[in-house]
Scaffold this active site. Structure first.
Site: not given
Ligand code: DX5
Ligand code: ZN
Length: 224
Positions: A41, A70, A39, A37, A72, A176-178, A147-149, A141, A12, A198-199
Protein backbone atom coordinates in the site's frame (compact mmCIF):
# COMPACT_ATOMS: atom_id res chain seq x y z
CA UNK A 1 2.76 -24.34 -10.88
CA UNK A 2 -0.19 -26.22 -12.39
CA UNK A 3 -3.66 -24.69 -12.46
CA UNK A 4 -6.46 -26.09 -10.34
CA UNK A 5 -9.64 -24.82 -8.77
CA UNK A 6 -9.23 -26.44 -5.37
CA UNK A 7 -9.69 -24.06 -2.44
CA UNK A 8 -6.49 -22.28 -1.46
CA UNK A 9 -6.18 -20.31 1.79
CA UNK A 10 -3.86 -17.31 1.47
CA UNK A 11 -3.10 -15.62 4.81
CA UNK A 12 -2.45 -11.88 4.46
CA UNK A 13 0.66 -10.87 6.37
CA UNK A 14 -0.91 -7.47 6.94
CA UNK A 15 -2.28 -9.13 10.09
CA UNK A 16 1.09 -10.67 11.07
CA UNK A 17 3.83 -9.30 13.34
CA UNK A 18 5.58 -6.69 11.15
CA UNK A 19 8.83 -7.18 13.07
CA UNK A 20 8.85 -10.89 12.27
CA UNK A 21 7.53 -11.45 8.73
CA UNK A 22 9.93 -14.27 7.86
CA UNK A 23 9.00 -16.39 10.85
CA UNK A 24 5.30 -15.54 10.45
CA UNK A 25 5.32 -16.79 6.83
CA UNK A 26 7.05 -20.03 7.85
CA UNK A 27 4.60 -20.45 10.75
CA UNK A 28 1.42 -20.11 8.68
CA UNK A 29 2.84 -22.32 5.93
CA UNK A 30 3.65 -25.03 8.47
CA UNK A 31 0.07 -24.65 9.76
CA UNK A 32 -1.52 -25.32 6.36
CA UNK A 33 -1.51 -22.06 4.41
CA UNK A 34 -1.48 -22.63 0.64
CA UNK A 35 -0.31 -19.21 -0.56
CA UNK A 36 1.11 -16.15 1.24
CA UNK A 37 -0.70 -12.91 0.39
CA UNK A 38 1.45 -9.77 0.57
CA UNK A 39 -0.35 -6.39 0.66
CA UNK A 40 1.58 -3.43 -0.72
CA UNK A 41 0.00 0.00 0.00
CA UNK A 42 1.27 3.41 -1.02
CA UNK A 43 -0.80 5.96 0.93
CA UNK A 44 -1.98 7.35 -2.41
CA UNK A 45 -4.09 4.73 -4.20
CA UNK A 46 -5.26 3.64 -0.73
CA UNK A 47 -5.25 5.68 2.48
CA UNK A 48 -2.56 3.61 4.21
CA UNK A 49 1.12 2.71 3.74
CA UNK A 50 2.42 -0.81 4.36
CA UNK A 51 5.77 -1.67 2.70
CA UNK A 52 7.36 -2.09 -0.71
CA UNK A 53 9.46 -4.34 -2.92
CA UNK A 54 12.50 -4.38 -0.60
CA UNK A 55 10.41 -5.94 2.14
CA UNK A 56 8.92 -8.45 -0.33
CA UNK A 57 12.44 -9.47 -1.35
CA UNK A 58 13.44 -9.95 2.29
CA UNK A 59 10.38 -12.13 2.94
CA UNK A 60 10.73 -14.31 -0.18
CA UNK A 61 13.34 -16.80 1.15
CA UNK A 62 11.01 -17.58 4.07
CA UNK A 63 8.13 -18.64 1.78
CA UNK A 64 8.25 -22.17 0.34
CA UNK A 65 5.13 -21.87 -1.79
CA UNK A 66 3.38 -19.14 -3.72
CA UNK A 67 4.05 -15.46 -2.96
CA UNK A 68 0.95 -13.53 -4.02
CA UNK A 69 1.69 -9.79 -4.17
CA UNK A 70 -1.33 -7.45 -4.15
CA UNK A 71 -0.35 -3.97 -5.31
CA UNK A 72 -2.54 -1.17 -3.97
CA UNK A 73 -0.38 1.51 -5.55
CA UNK A 74 -0.56 4.04 -8.38
CA UNK A 75 1.29 4.26 -10.67
CA UNK A 76 2.17 0.57 -10.99
CA UNK A 77 4.30 0.21 -14.12
CA UNK A 78 7.54 1.81 -12.81
CA UNK A 79 7.64 -0.77 -9.98
CA UNK A 80 6.73 -4.04 -11.73
CA UNK A 81 10.33 -5.09 -12.34
CA UNK A 82 11.19 -4.47 -8.66
CA UNK A 83 8.41 -6.80 -7.50
CA UNK A 84 9.39 -9.42 -10.09
CA UNK A 85 13.00 -9.20 -8.88
CA UNK A 86 11.70 -9.59 -5.33
CA UNK A 87 10.44 -13.04 -6.33
CA UNK A 88 6.68 -12.50 -6.61
CA UNK A 89 4.84 -15.42 -8.22
CA UNK A 90 1.64 -13.43 -8.74
CA UNK A 91 1.48 -9.65 -9.08
CA UNK A 92 -2.04 -8.25 -8.88
CA UNK A 93 -2.85 -4.75 -10.16
CA UNK A 94 -6.06 -2.82 -9.55
CA UNK A 95 -8.19 -2.07 -12.60
CA UNK A 96 -8.88 1.35 -10.99
CA UNK A 97 -5.19 2.25 -10.59
CA UNK A 98 -4.66 3.82 -14.00
CA UNK A 99 -5.88 4.19 -17.57
CA UNK A 100 -3.70 1.42 -19.05
CA UNK A 101 -4.43 -1.77 -17.11
CA UNK A 102 -3.97 -3.88 -20.26
CA UNK A 103 -0.41 -2.62 -20.67
CA UNK A 104 0.27 -3.16 -16.95
CA UNK A 105 -0.89 -6.79 -17.13
CA UNK A 106 1.24 -7.40 -20.22
CA UNK A 107 4.23 -5.93 -18.38
CA UNK A 108 3.63 -8.21 -15.37
CA UNK A 109 3.64 -11.29 -17.61
CA UNK A 110 6.57 -9.86 -19.53
CA UNK A 111 8.50 -9.72 -16.25
CA UNK A 112 7.90 -13.47 -15.84
CA UNK A 113 5.13 -13.33 -13.24
CA UNK A 114 1.52 -14.47 -13.22
CA UNK A 115 -0.79 -11.49 -13.66
CA UNK A 116 -3.76 -10.68 -11.46
CA UNK A 117 -6.36 -7.94 -11.78
CA UNK A 118 -8.27 -6.66 -8.74
CA UNK A 119 -11.68 -4.96 -8.58
CA UNK A 120 -12.81 -2.66 -5.79
CA UNK A 121 -16.31 -3.25 -4.41
CA UNK A 122 -17.67 -0.35 -6.50
CA UNK A 123 -16.30 -1.70 -9.78
CA UNK A 124 -18.48 -4.03 -11.88
CA UNK A 125 -17.36 -7.43 -13.21
CA UNK A 126 -17.60 -6.05 -16.75
CA UNK A 127 -14.50 -3.90 -16.10
CA UNK A 128 -12.30 -6.98 -16.58
CA UNK A 129 -14.21 -8.63 -19.44
CA UNK A 130 -11.62 -7.66 -22.07
CA UNK A 131 -8.72 -8.79 -19.87
CA UNK A 132 -9.59 -12.42 -19.18
CA UNK A 133 -7.24 -13.81 -21.84
CA UNK A 134 -4.22 -12.00 -20.39
CA UNK A 135 -4.69 -12.69 -16.67
CA UNK A 136 -4.13 -15.65 -14.36
CA UNK A 137 -6.24 -14.34 -11.47
CA UNK A 138 -9.14 -11.98 -10.80
CA UNK A 139 -9.25 -10.61 -7.26
CA UNK A 140 -12.68 -9.54 -6.01
CA UNK A 141 -12.29 -7.11 -3.12
CA UNK A 142 -14.91 -7.68 -0.44
CA UNK A 143 -13.75 -4.60 1.50
CA UNK A 144 -12.57 -1.21 0.30
CA UNK A 145 -8.79 -1.73 0.20
CA UNK A 146 -6.45 -0.07 2.66
CA UNK A 147 -6.91 -1.82 5.98
CA UNK A 148 -7.18 -5.28 7.46
CA UNK A 149 -9.96 -6.28 9.82
CA UNK A 150 -12.88 -4.63 8.00
CA UNK A 151 -16.25 -6.27 7.60
CA UNK A 152 -17.12 -8.32 4.54
CA UNK A 153 -19.13 -6.66 1.76
CA UNK A 154 -21.24 -9.24 -0.07
CA UNK A 155 -19.97 -9.54 -3.67
CA UNK A 156 -21.29 -13.04 -4.39
CA UNK A 157 -23.30 -11.89 -7.42
CA UNK A 158 -20.12 -10.39 -8.90
CA UNK A 159 -18.19 -13.60 -8.21
CA UNK A 160 -20.88 -15.64 -9.96
CA UNK A 161 -20.83 -13.29 -12.96
CA UNK A 162 -17.04 -13.56 -13.18
CA UNK A 163 -17.14 -17.35 -12.88
CA UNK A 164 -19.49 -17.48 -15.90
CA UNK A 165 -17.40 -14.97 -17.84
CA UNK A 166 -14.17 -16.90 -17.18
CA UNK A 167 -15.60 -20.21 -18.43
CA UNK A 168 -12.83 -22.73 -19.14
CA UNK A 169 -9.96 -20.25 -18.94
CA UNK A 170 -7.29 -21.11 -16.36
CA UNK A 171 -8.04 -18.02 -14.26
CA UNK A 172 -8.31 -18.09 -10.46
CA UNK A 173 -10.97 -16.10 -8.61
CA UNK A 174 -9.56 -14.68 -5.39
CA UNK A 175 -11.55 -13.04 -2.59
CA UNK A 176 -9.88 -10.43 -0.42
CA UNK A 177 -11.33 -8.82 2.70
CA UNK A 178 -13.38 -9.99 5.66
CA UNK A 179 -13.03 -13.69 4.83
CA UNK A 180 -13.80 -15.90 7.85
CA UNK A 181 -15.66 -19.18 8.50
CA UNK A 182 -19.01 -17.37 8.07
CA UNK A 183 -18.27 -15.60 4.76
CA UNK A 184 -15.95 -18.14 3.08
CA UNK A 185 -18.73 -20.62 2.19
CA UNK A 186 -20.70 -17.90 0.34
CA UNK A 187 -17.85 -16.97 -1.99
CA UNK A 188 -16.62 -20.54 -2.44
CA UNK A 189 -20.11 -21.60 -3.53
CA UNK A 190 -20.17 -18.70 -6.00
CA UNK A 191 -16.96 -19.95 -7.67
CA UNK A 192 -13.97 -18.45 -5.82
CA UNK A 193 -10.94 -20.70 -5.27
CA UNK A 194 -8.35 -18.45 -3.53
CA UNK A 195 -9.43 -17.03 -0.17
CA UNK A 196 -7.28 -14.31 1.37
CA UNK A 197 -7.68 -14.01 5.13
CA UNK A 198 -5.71 -11.78 7.47
CA UNK A 199 -7.33 -11.31 10.87
CA UNK A 200 -9.26 -14.60 10.67
CA UNK A 201 -5.99 -16.56 10.32
CA UNK A 202 -3.58 -14.64 12.57
CA UNK A 203 -5.91 -14.04 15.51
CA UNK A 204 -5.00 -15.81 18.72
CA UNK A 205 -1.58 -17.09 17.62
CA UNK A 206 2.05 -16.01 17.32
CA UNK A 207 5.31 -17.40 15.95
CA UNK A 208 5.90 -18.98 19.36
CA UNK A 209 2.36 -20.32 19.50
CA UNK A 210 1.42 -21.09 15.87
CA UNK A 211 -1.22 -23.78 16.53
CA UNK A 212 -4.10 -21.25 16.55
CA UNK A 213 -3.09 -20.36 12.96
CA UNK A 214 -3.67 -23.99 12.00
CA UNK A 215 -6.98 -24.12 13.84
CA UNK A 216 -8.11 -20.87 12.18
CA UNK A 217 -7.17 -22.16 8.70
CA UNK A 218 -8.97 -25.46 9.33
CA UNK A 219 -12.05 -23.61 10.57
CA UNK A 220 -12.27 -21.74 7.25
CA UNK A 221 -11.71 -24.93 5.21
CA UNK A 222 -14.23 -26.94 7.21
CA UNK A 223 -16.88 -24.23 6.93
CA UNK A 224 -16.78 -24.44 3.11
C1 DX5 B 1 -7.15 -5.00 2.30
C2 DX5 B 1 -6.11 -6.06 2.00
C3 DX5 B 1 -6.49 -7.42 2.51
C4 DX5 B 1 -6.67 -7.46 3.99
C5 DX5 B 1 -7.32 -8.73 4.41
O1 DX5 B 1 -6.77 -3.82 1.72
O2 DX5 B 1 -5.90 -6.17 0.62
O3 DX5 B 1 -5.59 -8.42 2.06
O4 DX5 B 1 -5.47 -7.31 4.68
O5 DX5 B 1 -7.45 -8.67 5.80
P1 DX5 B 1 -8.75 -9.18 6.55
O6 DX5 B 1 -8.83 -10.67 6.26
O7 DX5 B 1 -8.42 -8.88 7.96
O8 DX5 B 1 -9.92 -8.44 6.01
ZN1 ZN C 1 -4.86 -7.96 -0.31
Amino acid sequence: MSFDRSIKIAPSILAADFANFGAECAAVESQGADWIHVDVMDGHFVPNISFGATTCKAIRPHIKGVMDVHLMIAPIDPYIQDFANAGADFITAHVEAGPHIHRTLQAIRGAGCKAGVALNPGTPASAVEELLDIVDLVCVMTVNPGFGGQSFIDMTAKVRALRDMIGDRPVHIEIDGGVDPKTAPLVAAAGADVLVAGSAVFRGGSVNNPEPYGANIRAIREAI
